[in-house]
Design a protein around this motif. Sequence first.
Motif, short mmCIF file in Angstrom:
data_model
loop_
_atom_site.label_atom_id
_atom_site.label_comp_id
_atom_site.label_asym_id
_atom_site.label_seq_id
_atom_site.Cartn_x
_atom_site.Cartn_y
_atom_site.Cartn_z
N GLY A 123 0.79 -1.23 0.00
CA GLY A 123 0.00 0.00 0.00
C GLY A 123 0.82 1.27 0.00
N ASP A 124 2.11 1.19 0.36
CA ASP A 124 2.97 2.38 0.32
C ASP A 124 3.05 2.90 -1.11
N ILE A 125 3.23 4.18 -1.23
CA ILE A 125 3.51 4.78 -2.53
C ILE A 125 5.02 4.92 -2.58
N ILE A 145 6.97 0.55 -9.37
CA ILE A 145 7.86 1.54 -9.96
C ILE A 145 7.44 1.88 -11.40
N GLU A 146 7.19 0.85 -12.18
CA GLU A 146 6.89 1.06 -13.60
C GLU A 146 5.54 1.73 -13.83
N PHE A 147 4.55 1.36 -13.04
CA PHE A 147 3.19 1.84 -13.30
C PHE A 147 2.68 2.84 -12.26
N ASN A 148 3.58 3.32 -11.40
CA ASN A 148 3.21 4.28 -10.35
C ASN A 148 2.00 3.82 -9.55
N LYS A 149 2.04 2.55 -9.14
CA LYS A 149 0.97 1.97 -8.34
C LYS A 149 1.45 1.81 -6.90
N PRO A 150 0.54 1.74 -5.95
CA PRO A 150 0.96 1.41 -4.58
C PRO A 150 1.67 0.05 -4.59
N VAL A 151 2.65 -0.10 -3.72
CA VAL A 151 3.41 -1.35 -3.70
C VAL A 151 2.56 -2.50 -3.18
N GLU A 152 2.86 -3.68 -3.68
CA GLU A 152 2.22 -4.90 -3.20
C GLU A 152 3.19 -5.72 -2.36
N LEU A 153 4.46 -5.55 -2.62
CA LEU A 153 5.48 -6.35 -1.93
C LEU A 153 6.00 -5.66 -0.68
N PHE A 154 6.01 -6.39 0.41
CA PHE A 154 6.74 -5.95 1.59
C PHE A 154 8.20 -6.23 1.31
N ILE A 155 9.08 -5.37 1.81
CA ILE A 155 10.52 -5.63 1.75
C ILE A 155 11.06 -5.37 3.15
N ASP A 156 11.76 -6.38 3.69
CA ASP A 156 12.32 -6.21 5.03
C ASP A 156 13.73 -6.76 5.09
N CYS A 157 14.39 -6.50 6.22
CA CYS A 157 15.77 -6.92 6.44
C CYS A 157 15.80 -8.21 7.24
#
Length: 179
Positions: A29-31, A72-84
Amino acid sequence: METLQYILDIDPNAREKVFKKGHVLQREGDINVSAFYVKKGLLRSYIIDSKGKEHIFIFAPEGWIIADVESIEFNKPVELFIDCLEDSEVVIFDKDCFFQTSLSKEAVHKNTQLLYKRLGVLQRRVLMLMSAPAIDRYTYFLKTYPELPNRIPQHMIATYLGITPQALSTIRKKMATVP
């Protein structure tokens, strides 16, 4: 020869940050129009389904780039969580860095090869998820990420492979006993 560092140097918005294990760099959901280059440490991307179950998309050890490409490509809210998964040093950069016209032909060629290599890994993984036995998927995981089995909890490897931790344990025992 121009390298990824050169690309990052020409992005005026690129910044290096240190994150602790467990830090979430992006949430569904993040932009977000950033990509992440892993200088040190280990990141993963994943989704959480409607039942609350995690599905791991990709691991990113040192030298890998990770991002939600569709966002990134379509300026959509993110679907993927990314964590460490480990304490990590990450360079955060803007998608426009990929489109710099000042890159030499050699740098563009090198970056295209790197992109095709990553796409090939993802394509092979999808095809294997659709048709290959779990032991073949695990063997491919070991080939793709030879340095990761001791850095990633077994339940995450099982999730990545689309199997249970018990099934992974059985596969590992079988592989250990094969001469």
